[in-house]
Design a protein around this motif. Sequence first.
Motif, mmCIF file in Angstrom:
data_model
loop_
_atom_site.group_PDB
_atom_site.id
_atom_site.type_symbol
_atom_site.label_atom_id
_atom_site.label_comp_id
_atom_site.label_asym_id
_atom_site.label_seq_id
_atom_site.Cartn_x
_atom_site.Cartn_y
_atom_site.Cartn_z
ATOM 1 N N ASN A 102 0.831 -1.195 0.000
ATOM 2 C CA ASN A 102 0.000 0.000 0.000
ATOM 3 C C ASN A 102 0.876 1.260 0.000
ATOM 4 O OD1 ASN A 102 -1.779 2.138 0.600
ATOM 5 N ND2 ASN A 102 -3.130 0.788 1.770
ATOM 6 N N TRP A 103 1.154 1.770 -1.200
ATOM 7 C CA TRP A 103 2.055 2.919 -1.317
ATOM 8 C C TRP A 103 1.482 4.174 -0.661
ATOM 9 C CZ3 TRP A 103 6.964 2.732 -2.192
ATOM 10 C CH2 TRP A 103 7.520 1.695 -2.956
ATOM 11 N N GLY A 104 0.181 4.394 -0.813
ATOM 12 C CA GLY A 104 -0.421 5.571 -0.201
ATOM 13 C C GLY A 104 -0.266 5.564 1.305
ATOM 14 N N ARG A 105 -0.559 4.433 1.893
ATOM 15 C CA ARG A 105 -0.420 4.286 3.346
ATOM 16 C C ARG A 105 1.041 4.461 3.765
ATOM 17 N NH1 ARG A 105 -1.755 -1.302 6.665
ATOM 18 N NH2 ARG A 105 -1.278 -0.531 8.769
ATOM 19 N N TYR A 106 1.937 3.814 3.027
ATOM 20 C CA TYR A 106 3.349 3.838 3.399
ATOM 21 C C TYR A 106 3.921 5.255 3.320
ATOM 22 C CZ TYR A 106 8.241 2.387 3.637
ATOM 23 O OH TYR A 106 9.542 2.219 4.010
ATOM 24 N N LEU A 107 3.683 5.956 2.216
ATOM 25 C CA LEU A 107 4.209 7.315 2.087
ATOM 26 C C LEU A 107 3.595 8.251 3.124
ATOM 27 C CD1 LEU A 107 4.423 7.812 -1.775
ATOM 28 C CD2 LEU A 107 6.292 7.435 -0.167
ATOM 29 N N GLY A 108 2.319 8.019 3.450
ATOM 30 C CA GLY A 108 1.697 8.821 4.495
ATOM 31 C C GLY A 108 2.400 8.636 5.830
ATOM 32 N N LEU A 109 2.777 7.409 6.144
ATOM 33 C CA LEU A 109 3.500 7.139 7.391
ATOM 34 C C LEU A 109 4.894 7.757 7.374
ATOM 35 C CD1 LEU A 109 2.506 3.389 7.882
ATOM 36 C CD2 LEU A 109 1.822 5.304 9.364
#
Length: 242
Positions: A212-219
């Motif tokens: 999950n790139w969106g989740r990962y970059l958000g973190l």
Amino acid sequence: MGKRDGERGGDQGAAPGITRRRALWIGGSGAVAAGVGALAAQGELAHWWWRMPGNEKPRTAGAVDFRGAQWVSASSENYRRADRPADYEIDRVVIHVVQGSYATALDVFRDPDHEAAAHYVVRKDGHIAQMIRELDVAFHAGNRGYNERSVGIEHEGYVDRPESFTEAMYASSARLTAAICRRYGFPADREHIVGHVEVPGTDHTDPGRHWNWGRYLGLVRAELRKPVPKPVKPAEKPAGKP
């Protein structure tokens, strides 16, 4: 998990241009003398000394670059010594998935016949092993230029099993990537944080469609918004086994 070095066959994917350290090697003693003569002050000479051929930054056995990581040394056949970012600029993180367990990753990266290893391995519970210093060039991307410019982070699990990517793994890996972005001054975006599948010339598919790139970059970005932590000293003692 296959061989991913991109180093054995010459200059596959090598970045254009010549770094300061390589230029000194190529130019020979005359170029070294000219470069030194161009430096105006003694302070500058001291600053550049360790960048000269044959000189290396101080190293401490078992030291880690990320606080809390456990040092587990990879085989020296699976990376090459360097003095990054002095000789190769670091501006990428490459995300990998083991296609196996954390223990499997440690075993193969310690195997001199494997010819590949990443700087870090992240376990499902968030525990991190550092296997290669960020100073050094790990054979992880299958592309020499990317090896030289990036830090490789391996994650326990399988690309076709979404349950591999736990909350603890995402959070711990994001803290690590944020620290790398901060240390080398590059942004937390999809140009600078990439999957192994996106490396030119690779035949790998990781981290796969379930990452999950969106989740990962958000973190990662949330970590970067936090107050800057106290920097890790070069002799930072590695964490023991949990």
